[in-house]
Design an enzyme around this catalytic site. Structure first.
Site, PDB file in Angstrom:
ATOM      1  N   ASP A 116      83.728  61.216  23.182  1.00 47.58           N
ATOM      2  CA  ASP A 116      84.500  61.848  22.555  1.00 47.58           C
ATOM      3  C   ASP A 116      84.839  63.404  23.115  1.00 47.58           C
ATOM      4  O   ASP A 116      83.362  64.009  23.165  1.00 47.58           O
ATOM      5  CB  ASP A 116      84.211  61.959  20.984  1.00 47.58           C
ATOM      6  CG  ASP A 116      85.061  62.981  20.286  1.00 47.58           C
ATOM      7  OD1 ASP A 116      86.116  63.271  20.658  1.00 47.58           O
ATOM      8  OD2 ASP A 116      84.590  63.268  19.192  1.00 47.58           O
TER       9      ASP A 116
ATOM     10  N   ASP B  34      86.769  64.930  17.405  1.00 50.15           N
ATOM     11  CA  ASP B  34      87.202  64.452  16.322  1.00 50.15           C
ATOM     12  C   ASP B  34      86.543  63.030  15.710  1.00 50.15           C
ATOM     13  O   ASP B  34      86.957  62.406  14.721  1.00 50.15           O
ATOM     14  CB  ASP B  34      88.760  64.223  16.302  1.00 50.15           C
ATOM     15  CG  ASP B  34      89.022  63.032  17.539  1.00 50.15           C
ATOM     16  OD1 ASP B  34      87.970  62.556  18.146  1.00 50.15           O
ATOM     17  OD2 ASP B  34      90.240  62.636  17.596  1.00 50.15           O
TER      18      ASP B  34
ATOM     19  N   ASP C 187      87.867  59.305  23.689  1.00 44.98           N
ATOM     20  CA  ASP C 187      89.196  59.558  24.258  1.00 44.98           C
ATOM     21  C   ASP C 187      89.170  59.699  25.697  1.00 44.98           C
ATOM     22  O   ASP C 187      87.966  59.503  26.187  1.00 44.98           O
ATOM     23  CB  ASP C 187      89.746  60.913  23.486  1.00 44.98           C
ATOM     24  CG  ASP C 187      88.690  61.907  23.664  1.00 44.98           C
ATOM     25  OD1 ASP C 187      88.070  62.175  24.727  1.00 44.98           O
ATOM     26  OD2 ASP C 187      88.329  62.863  22.664  1.00 44.98           O
TER      27      ASP C 187
ATOM     28  N   ASP D  82      94.495  46.898  29.369  1.00 43.09           N
ATOM     29  CA  ASP D  82      94.564  45.820  28.391  1.00 43.09           C
ATOM     30  C   ASP D  82      95.707  45.486  28.024  1.00 43.09           C
ATOM     31  O   ASP D  82      96.536  46.515  27.581  1.00 43.09           O
ATOM     32  CB  ASP D  82      93.604  46.078  27.168  1.00 43.09           C
ATOM     33  CG  ASP D  82      92.897  44.810  26.616  1.00 43.09           C
ATOM     34  OD1 ASP D  82      93.497  43.809  26.371  1.00 43.09           O
ATOM     35  OD2 ASP D  82      91.708  45.043  26.375  1.00 43.09           O
TER      36      ASP D  82
ATOM     37  N   ASP E  56      95.056  39.838  26.559  1.00 44.99           N
ATOM     38  CA  ASP E  56      94.526  39.501  25.339  1.00 44.99           C
ATOM     39  C   ASP E  56      94.955  37.980  24.859  1.00 44.99           C
ATOM     40  O   ASP E  56      96.110  37.813  24.871  1.00 44.99           O
ATOM     41  CB  ASP E  56      94.962  40.423  24.295  1.00 44.99           C
ATOM     42  CG  ASP E  56      94.263  40.311  22.835  1.00 44.99           C
ATOM     43  OD1 ASP E  56      92.783  40.460  23.149  1.00 44.99           O
ATOM     44  OD2 ASP E  56      94.586  40.015  21.953  1.00 44.99           O
TER      45      ASP E  56
ATOM     46  N   GLU F 224      92.161  36.490  28.961  1.00 44.80           N
ATOM     47  CA  GLU F 224      91.224  36.185  27.770  1.00 44.80           C
ATOM     48  C   GLU F 224      91.743  34.861  27.317  1.00 44.80           C
ATOM     49  O   GLU F 224      92.852  34.906  26.695  1.00 44.80           O
ATOM     50  CB  GLU F 224      91.100  37.185  26.813  1.00 44.80           C
ATOM     51  CG  GLU F 224      89.971  36.956  25.958  1.00 44.80           C
ATOM     52  CD  GLU F 224      90.172  37.589  24.437  1.00 44.80           C
ATOM     53  OE1 GLU F 224      89.093  37.615  23.781  1.00 44.80           O
ATOM     54  OE2 GLU F 224      91.339  37.654  24.025  1.00 44.80           O
TER      55      GLU F 224
ATOM     56  N   HIS G 119      83.464  43.764  23.531  1.00 45.17           N
ATOM     57  CA  HIS G 119      83.551  44.534  22.280  1.00 45.17           C
ATOM     58  C   HIS G 119      83.625  43.523  21.228  1.00 45.17           C
ATOM     59  O   HIS G 119      83.887  43.876  20.116  1.00 45.17           O
ATOM     60  CB  HIS G 119      85.037  45.141  22.234  1.00 45.17           C
ATOM     61  CG  HIS G 119      86.115  44.533  22.396  1.00 45.17           C
ATOM     62  ND1 HIS G 119      86.563  44.147  23.601  1.00 45.17           N
ATOM     63  CD2 HIS G 119      87.154  44.204  21.651  1.00 45.17           C
ATOM     64  CE1 HIS G 119      87.511  43.206  23.534  1.00 45.17           C
ATOM     65  NE2 HIS G 119      88.058  43.410  22.341  1.00 45.17           N
ATOM     66  N   ASP G 120      83.817  42.480  21.303  1.00 44.06           N
ATOM     67  CA  ASP G 120      83.565  41.346  20.442  1.00 44.06           C
ATOM     68  C   ASP G 120      82.467  40.714  19.965  1.00 44.06           C
ATOM     69  O   ASP G 120      82.162  39.696  19.277  1.00 44.06           O
ATOM     70  CB  ASP G 120      84.697  40.209  20.438  1.00 44.06           C
ATOM     71  CG  ASP G 120      86.264  40.574  20.635  1.00 44.06           C
ATOM     72  OD1 ASP G 120      86.613  41.989  19.893  1.00 44.06           O
ATOM     73  OD2 ASP G 120      86.925  40.117  21.407  1.00 44.06           O
TER      74      ASP G 120
HETATM   75  O1  TEU Z   1      89.957  38.460  20.659  1.00 45.43           O
HETATM   76  C1  TEU Z   1      90.166  37.218  20.652  1.00 45.43           C
HETATM   77  C2  TEU Z   1      89.366  36.241  20.065  1.00 45.43           C
HETATM   78  O2  TEU Z   1      89.607  35.073  19.774  1.00 45.43           O
HETATM   79  C3  TEU Z   1      88.021  36.458  19.310  1.00 45.43           C
HETATM   80  O3  TEU Z   1      87.036  36.650  20.203  1.00 45.43           O
HETATM   81  C4  TEU Z   1      87.929  37.312  18.303  1.00 45.43           C
HETATM   82  O4  TEU Z   1      87.941  38.610  18.333  1.00 45.43           O
HETATM   83  C5  TEU Z   1      86.893  37.131  17.334  1.00 45.43           C
HETATM   84  O5  TEU Z   1      85.820  37.883  17.818  1.00 45.43           O
HETATM   85  C6  TEU Z   1      86.454  35.639  16.534  1.00 45.43           C
HETATM   86  O6  TEU Z   1      85.590  35.625  15.982  1.00 45.43           O
HETATM   87  C7  TEU Z   1      90.962  39.504  21.307  1.00 45.43           C
HETATM   88  C8  TEU Z   1      90.302  40.750  21.179  1.00 45.43           C
HETATM   89  O7  TEU Z   1      89.374  40.856  22.130  1.00 45.43           O
HETATM   90  C9  TEU Z   1      89.922  41.152  20.001  1.00 45.43           C
HETATM   91  O8  TEU Z   1      89.350  42.357  19.986  1.00 45.43           O
HETATM   92  C10 TEU Z   1      91.199  41.266  19.018  1.00 45.43           C
HETATM   93  O9  TEU Z   1      90.621  41.171  17.796  1.00 45.43           O
HETATM   94  C11 TEU Z   1      91.891  39.732  19.239  1.00 45.43           C
HETATM   95  O10 TEU Z   1      92.096  39.370  20.530  1.00 45.43           O
HETATM   96  C12 TEU Z   1      93.306  40.035  18.641  1.00 45.43           C
HETATM   97  O11 TEU Z   1      94.108  40.814  19.184  1.00 45.43           O
END
Ligand code: TEU
Length: 545
Positions: A23, A27, A31, A100, A195, A251, A323-324
């Protein structure tokens, strides 16, 4: 197989989740200015490509994966001018930048949807999926996949949150609008991460999903749906054909090896590589919150199949983190006594597979899962929805929290730990999600200063891929497929052969591999007189045949 001189075969991609990276204006939200300030760090790590999670204007119901304007930058992240400057700075350092794109759905605040919902006869009505009655599909984030819109008395489809309505790709106007937007984005950008791109083709009748498989209901109907290859080929022709130096990665939750062969066959003109999820499901039962400890042969079996399946045609994208996901060192390694060794081991194993490796911010520091105390500590919509649904259904809150601590996406989303100061050097303000308390020990400043750190190990792995053609181009043979502690494989290219051995346990082990390797050159890891491996130790040998 793609021409191995394709630049991305020997490249390493680094994923930035801008909100949590750095950041620059205090804030509490990361960014573009923060990214610009850290380019030296990324260059030192040696990565070739930066992939930015979404930076477009968004109500941030799903942290930017709900886009309300594809043609601008969210003020929380900066301005278009800053973005153009960042792109120039990235290019000046010899790196590339991939954006993305989220085009399975938009935000419900995108003007397209605002128009679509305004009346039943609006010209954009058919840009989304409207029905008098919902089908039986459920959302990826708990609850039904349909929301009743009071104004016009119909339901709209949303596979994710109700603020993420699904676009109707059957409508050619939608496809043209998306391609047009992507061409515009191509203002010097080097490619796209797309995505949930294998969700875009729904069966036009939106029939009920009759199967009772793992995960949300409906997946069998829309994963790699009827026109998916046609749509991706069309996008390729319309947006990418004739442009060199791009990288496209789709993805694709639920994609099979057989489908991935088709998606990534260069002759078909669809995408360069896909993110598959199979290895992520091997320690889960009915859903991601219901997991059991990793059984190593399952991981080898799964990744081995993908190595084999895409050996002749297509290409793998390799990742442990994004990030998931939870943090890999906590999930499949050891985030206690052997954290450093385990983080290095995971890096070594992943980067030596055949495919393009992706590093998620903080992975190169060995960042760990977070000891969240209560539900108030979570921010992620998926985690919060699951908690509400599960506790309402009578599950004990503590039990639900146990699942969240292990699997919540917020584990990956706490700020990057730059130094030992109050908010880990991430912000001078109040971070949108608290930093992990272990930043006093685990941080970039400490990693840079210590030649034996996880950071410097990742730097060596990335440099090794650039120097040694066997890493990018060599063939792959899995060894010891049933071994419960040792992950081992060879790579061969011309006269060069590499052996990778890794001990996924806290006990010393001696892999049952060809003893002659004991005398070979150790190119990654600490040399040893024998093949014996200490706790969570990994080594790469090289020999000429
Ligand atoms: O994620 C798609 C997805 O199906 C998963 O990995 C989901 O985020 C989750 O972890 C299922 O348990 C993509 C993006 O990476 C995610 O951050 C978004 O929330 C999602 O698509 C919707 O755009």
């Amino acid at each position: 197989m793609p021409d191995p001189s394709q630049w991305w075969c020997s490249a390493v991609v680094y994923q930035i989740y801008p909100r949590s990276f750095a950041d620059s204006d205090g804030d509490g939200i990361g960014d573009l200015g923060g990214i610009a300030e850290r380019l030296d760090y990324l260059q030192q790590l040696g990565v070739d490509v930066l992939w930015l999670s979404p930076i477009y204007p968004s109500p941030h119901d799903d942290n930017g994966y709900d886009i309300s304007d594809y043609r601008d930058v969210d003020p929380a992240f900066g301005t278009l001018e800053q973005f153009d400057q960042l792109l120039r700075d990235v290019h000046a350092r010899g790196m590339k930048l991939v954006m993305d794109v989220v085009v399975n759905h938009t935000s419900d605040e995108h003007p397209w949807f605002v128009e679509s919902r305004s009346s039943r006869d609006n010209p954009k009505r058919d840009w989304y999926w409207w029905r008098d009655e919902p089908n039986n599909w459920t959302s990826e984030f708990s609850g039904p996949a349909w929301e009743l819109d009071d104004k016009t008395g119909q339901y709209y489809l949303h596979l994710f949150t109700r603020k993420q309505p699904d676009l109707n790709w059957e409508n050619p106007e939608v496809r043209e609008a998306v391609y047009e937007m992507m061409r515009w984005l191509d203002r010097g950008v080097d490619g796209f991460r797309m995505d949930v791109i294998n969700f875009i083709s729904k069966p036009a009748d939106l029939h009920d999903d009759a199967t009772d498989t793992r995960g949300p209901i409906g997946r069998d109907a829309y994963i790699c749906g009827p026109r998916i290859h046609e749509f991706l080929h069309e996008m390729h022709e319309q947006v990418f054909a004739g442009r060199d130096g791009l990288l496209t990665v789709g993805e694709m939750p639920g994609v099979t090896v057989e489908e991935a062969q088709l998606f990534t066959d260069p002759a078909r003109g669809e995408v360069d590589m896909v993110f598959q999820f199979e290895h992520f499901n091997i320690d889960q039962r009915k859903n991601k919150w219901d997991w059991f400890p990793l059984h190593l042969p399952d991981l080898k079996h799964s990744l081995g199949r993908w190595q084999e399946g895409l050996a002749e045609t297509g290409w793998n994208a390799l990742y442990w983190n994004n990030h998931d996901t939870p943090r890999s060192v906590s999930h499949w390694g050891d985030d206690g006594e052997h954290r450093v060794a385990a983080a290095k081991l995971l890096g070594t194993v992943l980067h030596l597979h055949r495919g393009t490796p992706y590093v998620y911010q903080g992975e190169e520091l060995g960042m760990t899962n977070v000891p969240f105390e209560s539900i108030e500590d979570f921010r992620d919509i998926e985690s919060l929805s699951h908690y509400a649904e599960a506790t309402a259904a009578g599950q004990e809150p503590e039990e639900v929290l146990r699942g969240l601590r292990w699997m919540s996406r917020d584990n990956a989303r706490t700020p990057v730990q730059w130094d030992a100061s109050e908010h880990a050097g991430f912000t001078t303000g109040e971070p949108w999600i608290p930093v992990n308390a272990n930043h006093t020990e685990i941080n970039a400043e400490a990693g840079l200063a210590d030649p034996d750190s996880v950071f410097h190990h990742y730097r060596k792995l990335i440099a090794f891929r650039h120097e040694e053609p066997a890493v990018a181009e060599g063939d792959f043979t899995m060894l010891l497929p049933d071994g419960e502690r040792v992950y081992a494989f060879t790579r061969r290219h011309g006269d060069t052969e590499l052996l990778v051995i890794a001990n996924f346990s806290a006990d010393a082990v001696t892999p049952d591999a060809d003893r002659e390797w004991a005398g070979a050159e150790v190119v990654i890891g600490d040399p040893g007189d024998s093949l014996a491996l200490g706790p969570w130790e990994a080594r790469v040998y090289r020999r000429s045949r």
